[in-house]
Design a protein around this motif. Structure first.
Motif, PDB file in Angstrom:
ATOM      1  N   ASN A  87      45.945  45.244  35.926  1.00 19.17           N
ATOM      2  CA  ASN A  87      45.525  46.462  36.621  1.00 19.17           C
ATOM      3  C   ASN A  87      46.703  47.337  37.045  1.00 19.17           C
ATOM      4  OD1 ASN A  87      46.217  44.498  38.572  1.00 19.17           O
ATOM      5  ND2 ASN A  87      44.973  45.499  40.127  1.00 19.17           N
ATOM      6  N   ASP A 143      45.694  49.501  40.215  1.00 19.35           N
ATOM      7  CA  ASP A 143      44.354  50.066  40.359  1.00 19.35           C
ATOM      8  C   ASP A 143      43.493  49.088  41.141  1.00 19.35           C
ATOM      9  OD1 ASP A 143      44.710  52.398  38.824  1.00 19.35           O
ATOM     10  OD2 ASP A 143      44.396  51.298  36.970  1.00 19.35           O
ATOM     11  N   ASN A 144      42.563  49.637  41.904  1.00 21.62           N
ATOM     12  CA  ASN A 144      41.619  48.815  42.638  1.00 21.62           C
ATOM     13  C   ASN A 144      40.330  49.597  42.836  1.00 21.62           C
ATOM     14  OD1 ASN A 144      40.889  46.420  44.082  1.00 21.62           O
ATOM     15  ND2 ASN A 144      41.034  47.615  45.949  1.00 21.62           N
ATOM     16  N   LYS A 145      39.237  48.925  42.693  1.00 28.01           N
ATOM     17  CA  LYS A 145      37.938  49.553  42.947  1.00 28.01           C
ATOM     18  C   LYS A 145      37.543  49.219  44.388  1.00 28.01           C
ATOM     19  CE  LYS A 145      37.468  50.842  38.669  1.00 28.01           C
ATOM     20  NZ  LYS A 145      38.238  51.985  38.349  1.00 28.01           N
ATOM     21  N   ASN A 178      49.063  50.398  37.105  1.00 27.95           N
ATOM     22  CA  ASN A 178      48.831  51.815  36.855  1.00 27.95           C
ATOM     23  C   ASN A 178      50.197  52.482  36.697  1.00 27.95           C
ATOM     24  OD1 ASN A 178      48.534  54.632  37.317  1.00 27.95           O
ATOM     25  ND2 ASN A 178      46.541  54.271  38.256  1.00 27.95           N
ATOM     26  N   THR A 197      44.090  53.317  44.191  1.00 28.89           N
ATOM     27  CA  THR A 197      45.342  52.621  43.870  1.00 28.89           C
ATOM     28  C   THR A 197      46.055  52.165  45.141  1.00 28.89           C
ATOM     29  OG1 THR A 197      46.668  54.649  43.897  1.00 28.89           O
ATOM     30  CG2 THR A 197      45.709  54.010  41.772  1.00 28.89           C
TER      31      THR A 197
END
Length: 110
Positions: free
Chosen positions: A72, A103-105, A74, A21
């Motif tokens: 995305n 959120d982030n991948k 959160n 995140t």
């Protein structure tokens, strides 16, 4: 009804690699035209009506507006402030500055 949307990321802070995140300050601008909100600028003495924060929230509850979300996001919005502008021809601009956790991948290489 066509709605235009612009998103600007002002800054990114608090990157949490383990949780995937980060926090960001984002400006979101929506614009559309609602002929039902048009008014006589000469009679009003101005070519636009301006509303901010609490006034904006009250006005938005009385009219149609797009219900957009950040995909995305959160959790809840950490901070929000904004403005609403209604022009004599029925053009509407809704501007929000929000602070959110997103959120982030992350793809960390080694």
């Amino acid at each position: 009804m066509r709605v235009g949307v612009s998103v600007f990321i002002n800054d990114i802070t608090k990157i949490n690699e383990q949780a995937g995140t980060f926090e960001a300050n984002i400006d979101v601008r929506y614009h559309w035209r609602d002929p039902g909100l048009a008014f006589d600028a000469k009679a009003e003495g101005a070519d636009r009506q301006e509303f901010s924060n609490e006034e904006m929230d009250a006005k938005l509850k009385k009219m149609w507006s797009p219900k957009l979300t950040v995909a995305n996001q959160n959790g809840a919005t950490l901070r929000s402030e904004g403005g609403l502008f209604i022009y004599a021809d029925g053009k509407v601009e809704h501007i929000q500055r929000i602070r959110v956790t997103l959120d982030n991948k992350y793809k960390l290489g080694g």
